[in-house]
Design a protein around this motif. Structure first.
Motif, PDB file in Angstrom:
ATOM      1  N   GLN A  46       0.854  -1.189   0.000  1.00 40.36           N
ATOM      2  CA  GLN A  46       0.000   0.000   0.000  1.00 40.36           C
ATOM      3  C   GLN A  46       0.893   1.243   0.000  1.00 40.36           C
ATOM      4  OE1 GLN A  46      -3.306  -0.054  -0.233  1.00 40.36           O
ATOM      5  NE2 GLN A  46      -3.477  -2.275  -0.095  1.00 40.36           N
ATOM      6  N   PRO A  47       1.284   1.731  -1.182  1.00 45.09           N
ATOM      7  CA  PRO A  47       2.176   2.894  -1.244  1.00 45.09           C
ATOM      8  C   PRO A  47       1.569   4.116  -0.563  1.00 45.09           C
ATOM      9  CG  PRO A  47       2.022   1.821  -3.386  1.00 45.09           C
ATOM     10  CD  PRO A  47       0.959   1.221  -2.512  1.00 45.09           C
ATOM     11  N   ALA A  48       2.448   4.963  -0.043  1.00 44.64           N
ATOM     12  CA  ALA A  48       1.991   6.162   0.666  1.00 44.64           C
ATOM     13  C   ALA A  48       1.202   7.090  -0.232  1.00 44.64           C
ATOM     14  CB  ALA A  48       3.198   6.902   1.255  1.00 44.64           C
ATOM     15  N   LYS A  49       1.441   7.037  -1.548  1.00 40.82           N
ATOM     16  CA  LYS A  49       0.758   7.961  -2.467  1.00 40.82           C
ATOM     17  C   LYS A  49      -0.753   7.720  -2.529  1.00 40.82           C
ATOM     18  CE  LYS A  49       3.107   6.483  -6.051  1.00 40.82           C
ATOM     19  NZ  LYS A  49       3.608   6.366  -7.451  1.00 40.82           N
ATOM     20  N   LEU A  50      -1.225   6.576  -2.003  1.00 39.57           N
ATOM     21  CA  LEU A  50      -2.659   6.316  -2.004  1.00 39.57           C
ATOM     22  C   LEU A  50      -3.399   7.165  -0.980  1.00 39.57           C
ATOM     23  CD1 LEU A  50      -2.723   2.418  -2.333  1.00 39.57           C
ATOM     24  CD2 LEU A  50      -3.325   4.100  -4.088  1.00 39.57           C
ATOM     25  N   THR A  51      -2.711   7.588   0.045  1.00 40.32           N
ATOM     26  CA  THR A  51      -3.381   8.332   1.119  1.00 40.32           C
ATOM     27  C   THR A  51      -2.687   9.639   1.475  1.00 40.32           C
ATOM     28  OG1 THR A  51      -2.150   6.993   2.732  1.00 40.32           O
ATOM     29  CG2 THR A  51      -4.365   6.254   2.160  1.00 40.32           C
ATOM     30  N   SER A  52      -1.665  10.031   0.696  1.00 38.14           N
ATOM     31  CA  SER A  52      -0.953  11.269   1.010  1.00 38.14           C
ATOM     32  C   SER A  52      -0.309  11.833  -0.251  1.00 38.14           C
ATOM     33  CB  SER A  52       0.120  11.022   2.081  1.00 38.14           C
ATOM     34  OG  SER A  52       1.111  10.128   1.594  1.00 38.14           O
ATOM     35  N   VAL A  53       0.099  13.095  -0.171  1.00 35.45           N
ATOM     36  CA  VAL A  53       0.775  13.751  -1.291  1.00 35.45           C
ATOM     37  C   VAL A  53       2.085  14.346  -0.791  1.00 35.45           C
ATOM     38  CG1 VAL A  53      -1.344  14.269  -2.560  1.00 35.45           C
ATOM     39  CG2 VAL A  53      -0.460  15.921  -0.889  1.00 35.45           C
ATOM     40  N   PHE A 144      -0.852 -10.320 -13.385  1.00 41.02           N
ATOM     41  CA  PHE A 144      -0.530  -9.884 -12.026  1.00 41.02           C
ATOM     42  C   PHE A 144      -0.868 -10.984 -11.019  1.00 41.02           C
ATOM     43  CE2 PHE A 144      -2.189  -8.001  -8.069  1.00 41.02           C
ATOM     44  CZ  PHE A 144      -1.076  -7.310  -7.617  1.00 41.02           C
ATOM     45  N   LYS A 145      -2.042 -11.575 -11.159  1.00 45.37           N
ATOM     46  CA  LYS A 145      -2.452 -12.632 -10.232  1.00 45.37           C
ATOM     47  C   LYS A 145      -1.570 -13.869 -10.368  1.00 45.37           C
ATOM     48  CE  LYS A 145      -6.771 -13.460  -9.519  1.00 45.37           C
ATOM     49  NZ  LYS A 145      -8.195 -13.827  -9.751  1.00 45.37           N
ATOM     50  N   ALA A 146      -1.057 -14.096 -11.590  1.00 43.03           N
ATOM     51  CA  ALA A 146      -0.189 -15.255 -11.816  1.00 43.03           C
ATOM     52  C   ALA A 146       1.252 -14.981 -11.428  1.00 43.03           C
ATOM     53  CB  ALA A 146      -0.263 -15.677 -13.285  1.00 43.03           C
ATOM     54  N   GLY A 147       1.568 -13.729 -11.058  1.00 46.17           N
ATOM     55  CA  GLY A 147       2.927 -13.395 -10.645  1.00 46.17           C
ATOM     56  C   GLY A 147       3.839 -12.978 -11.774  1.00 46.17           C
ATOM     57  N   ALA A 148       3.280 -12.815 -12.996  1.00 45.78           N
ATOM     58  CA  ALA A 148       4.114 -12.454 -14.146  1.00 45.78           C
ATOM     59  C   ALA A 148       4.116 -10.959 -14.438  1.00 45.78           C
ATOM     60  CB  ALA A 148       3.624 -13.209 -15.393  1.00 45.78           C
ATOM     61  N   HIS A 149       3.367 -10.172 -13.703  1.00 38.91           N
ATOM     62  CA  HIS A 149       3.306  -8.719 -13.906  1.00 38.91           C
ATOM     63  C   HIS A 149       3.296  -8.050 -12.536  1.00 38.91           C
ATOM     64  CE1 HIS A 149       2.058  -5.106 -16.313  1.00 38.91           C
ATOM     65  NE2 HIS A 149       1.642  -4.726 -15.117  1.00 38.91           N
ATOM     66  N   GLY A 150       4.100  -7.042 -12.384  1.00 43.45           N
ATOM     67  CA  GLY A 150       4.063  -6.265 -11.148  1.00 43.45           C
ATOM     68  C   GLY A 150       5.174  -6.549 -10.169  1.00 43.45           C
ATOM     69  N   GLY A 151       5.646  -7.778 -10.124  1.00 42.39           N
ATOM     70  CA  GLY A 151       6.751  -8.082  -9.220  1.00 42.39           C
ATOM     71  C   GLY A 151       6.316  -8.288  -7.780  1.00 42.39           C
ATOM     72  N   MET A 152       7.190  -8.902  -7.024  1.00 42.89           N
ATOM     73  CA  MET A 152       6.909  -9.186  -5.618  1.00 42.89           C
ATOM     74  C   MET A 152       8.215  -9.432  -4.881  1.00 42.89           C
ATOM     75  SD  MET A 152       5.524 -13.133  -5.839  1.00 42.89           S
ATOM     76  CE  MET A 152       4.415 -12.849  -7.201  1.00 42.89           C
ATOM     77  N   THR A 153       8.150  -9.429  -3.581  1.00 39.45           N
ATOM     78  CA  THR A 153       9.272  -9.822  -2.744  1.00 39.45           C
ATOM     79  C   THR A 153       8.804 -10.952  -1.832  1.00 39.45           C
ATOM     80  OG1 THR A 153       8.705  -8.133  -1.094  1.00 39.45           O
ATOM     81  CG2 THR A 153      10.337  -7.534  -2.767  1.00 39.45           C
ATOM     82  N   GLY A 154       9.741 -11.755  -1.392  1.00 31.96           N
ATOM     83  CA  GLY A 154       9.380 -12.878  -0.531  1.00 31.96           C
ATOM     84  C   GLY A 154       9.471 -14.186  -1.279  1.00 31.96           C
ATOM     85  N   TYR A 155       8.556 -15.091  -1.029  1.00 31.63           N
ATOM     86  CA  TYR A 155       8.615 -16.454  -1.549  1.00 31.63           C
ATOM     87  C   TYR A 155       7.499 -16.725  -2.554  1.00 31.63           C
ATOM     88  CZ  TYR A 155      11.845 -17.448   2.291  1.00 31.63           C
ATOM     89  OH  TYR A 155      12.912 -17.439   3.140  1.00 31.63           O
ATOM     90  N   TRP A 156       7.872 -17.377  -3.675  1.00 28.91           N
ATOM     91  CA  TRP A 156       6.839 -17.910  -4.568  1.00 28.91           C
ATOM     92  C   TRP A 156       6.070 -19.001  -3.844  1.00 28.91           C
ATOM     93  CZ3 TRP A 156       5.230 -16.360  -9.283  1.00 28.91           C
ATOM     94  CH2 TRP A 156       6.048 -15.488  -9.997  1.00 28.91           C
ATOM     95  N   ARG A 165       3.207  -8.472  -2.702  1.00 33.41           N
ATOM     96  CA  ARG A 165       3.053  -8.077  -4.103  1.00 33.41           C
ATOM     97  C   ARG A 165       3.066  -6.554  -4.211  1.00 33.41           C
ATOM     98  NH1 ARG A 165       1.360 -11.844  -7.816  1.00 33.41           N
ATOM     99  NH2 ARG A 165       0.504 -13.794  -6.996  1.00 33.41           N
ATOM    100  N   ASN A 166       3.655  -6.061  -5.288  1.00 33.40           N
ATOM    101  CA  ASN A 166       3.581  -4.633  -5.562  1.00 33.40           C
ATOM    102  C   ASN A 166       2.160  -4.255  -5.945  1.00 33.40           C
ATOM    103  OD1 ASN A 166       6.283  -3.893  -5.110  1.00 33.40           O
ATOM    104  ND2 ASN A 166       6.876  -4.643  -7.120  1.00 33.40           N
ATOM    105  N   ASN A 167       1.849  -2.987  -5.758  1.00 23.82           N
ATOM    106  CA  ASN A 167       0.563  -2.428  -6.150  1.00 23.82           C
ATOM    107  C   ASN A 167       0.688  -1.866  -7.566  1.00 23.82           C
ATOM    108  OD1 ASN A 167      -1.792  -0.520  -6.188  1.00 23.82           O
ATOM    109  ND2 ASN A 167      -1.928  -1.150  -4.055  1.00 23.82           N
ATOM    110  N   CYS A 168      -0.425  -1.655  -8.257  1.00 19.95           N
ATOM    111  CA  CYS A 168      -0.370  -1.025  -9.583  1.00 19.95           C
ATOM    112  C   CYS A 168       0.364   0.314  -9.516  1.00 19.95           C
ATOM    113  CB  CYS A 168      -1.772  -0.804 -10.136  1.00 19.95           C
ATOM    114  SG  CYS A 168      -2.727  -2.306 -10.389  1.00 19.95           S
ATOM    115  N   VAL A 169       0.056   1.097  -8.469  1.00 19.91           N
ATOM    116  CA  VAL A 169       0.635   2.434  -8.362  1.00 19.91           C
ATOM    117  C   VAL A 169       2.042   2.410  -7.787  1.00 19.91           C
ATOM    118  CG1 VAL A 169      -1.622   3.539  -8.203  1.00 19.91           C
ATOM    119  CG2 VAL A 169      -0.439   2.862  -6.109  1.00 19.91           C
ATOM    120  N   SER A 170       2.571   1.216  -7.487  1.00 17.63           N
ATOM    121  CA  SER A 170       3.973   1.135  -7.089  1.00 17.63           C
ATOM    122  C   SER A 170       4.870   1.491  -8.268  1.00 17.63           C
ATOM    123  CB  SER A 170       4.312  -0.282  -6.602  1.00 17.63           C
ATOM    124  OG  SER A 170       3.569  -0.632  -5.466  1.00 17.63           O
ATOM    125  N   CYS A 171       4.415   1.153  -9.478  1.00 22.40           N
ATOM    126  CA  CYS A 171       5.204   1.406 -10.688  1.00 22.40           C
ATOM    127  C   CYS A 171       4.556   2.418 -11.623  1.00 22.40           C
ATOM    128  CB  CYS A 171       5.424   0.101 -11.450  1.00 22.40           C
ATOM    129  SG  CYS A 171       6.261  -1.195 -10.505  1.00 22.40           S
TER     130      CYS A 171
END
Length: 206
Positions: A46-53, A144-156, A165-171
Motif C-alpha cells: 500500500q504505497p503512501a501515495k494512495l493516502t498522502s501527497v 498480475f495474479k499469476a505473478g508475471a506482472h508487477g513483481g513481488m518480494t518474498g517467496y513464490w 506483491r507490488n501495487n499497480c501504483v507502485s510502478c
C-alpha cells in the motif's frame, strides 16, 4: 581395433553418463522439496501515495515530507469534481493527465474526492485501486495474479514464507500510467573475464 575405439570413446561416454544421471558440476547438489501447504501470508503493498501527497518540504534525510489527504479534504467543503486537471484552481495544480479519454470522474467520486468508484458506480476505497485498474486492464490483472506482472518480494512458495506483491501504483502513476523508459544501471558484462572471447577478441579472430 575394437579395444582402441573403446579407449578413445571412454571419456566421452563417461561425460555423457554424468550428464544423464545429473552428477555434472552444473547440476544442483540437491533439489528443493515439493511445495507444502501454504502457511505464508500474501500482502498487497500500500504505497503512501494512495493516502498522502508530497509537500515542498523535506525531512532530515532529504526526503519529501508527505501530507495526508485527510489534512485538507476533511476540513474543506466538498466542491464539484472538475472534468479535467486544467480546471483545478487551488490545489493539485500542475497535475499531468494522460490516461486515454478518461475524465477525473471516471475513477474519482464526484461527491467524495477521497474515494474511487467502479464502472457500476459502486464506491471503492482508495486503497483498493487494484480492483479499479482490473476493470479495464484485464490481461495485465490476469498476469498480475499469476505473478508475471508487477513483481513481488518474498517467496513464490508460500509454504516457505510470506510474500508481498507490488501495487499497480507502485510502478505506474494512475494519471499518466505509461511506463517511462529507463537505461540499465549496470553496463553489459565483459565475458572475456570468464574465459570467453570478448567483443574485441571476437573481431580479432574474424
Amino acid at each position: 581395433m575394437e579395444n582402441d575405439l573403446y579407449r578413445l570413446m571412454r571419456p566421452a561416454l563417461a561425460a555423457l553418463l554424468l550428464a544423464v544421471v545429473g552428477c555434472g558440476k552444473d547440476q544442483p547438489a540437491r533439489f528443493q522439496p515439493p511445495p507444502g501447504a501454504p502457511t505464508g501470508k500474501e500482502t498487497l503493498l500500500q504505497p503512501a501515495k494512495l493516502t498522502s501527497v508530497e509537500s515542498d518540504r523535506k525531512d532530515a534525510l532529504g526526503r519529501p515530507l508527505r501530507v495526508s489527504c485527510e489534512s485538507c479534504h476533511s476540513l474543506r467543503e466538498t466542491k464539484p469534481m472538475p472534468s479535467r486537471p486544467e480546471e483545478l484552481k487551488e490545489f493539485h495544480q500542475g497535475l499531468q493527465f494522460r490516461h486515454g479519454e478518461l475524465a477525473c470522474t471516471s475513477c474519482h467520486q464526484a461527491e467524495a474526492p477521497r474515494t474511487l468508484h467502479l464502472a457500476t458506480g459502486e464506491p471503492l476505497p482508495m486503497t483498493e485501486v487494484v480492483t479499479l485498474c482490473a476493470q479495464c486492464h484485464g490481461p495485465q490483472y490476469r498476469d498480475f495474479k499469476a505473478g508475471a506482472h508487477g513483481g513481488m518480494t518474498g517467496y513464490w512458495d508460500l509454504s516457505r514464507g510470506d510474500r508481498t506483491r507490488n501495487n499497480c501504483v507502485s510502478c505506474h502513476d494512475p494519471h499518466t500510467p505509461k511506463y517511462a523508459g529507463a537505461h540499465p544501471v549496470m553496463p553489459p558484462r565483459d565475458t572475456s573475464a570468464h574465459g570467453e572471447p570478448g567483443p574485441k577478441e571476437s573481431r580479432d579472430h574474424e
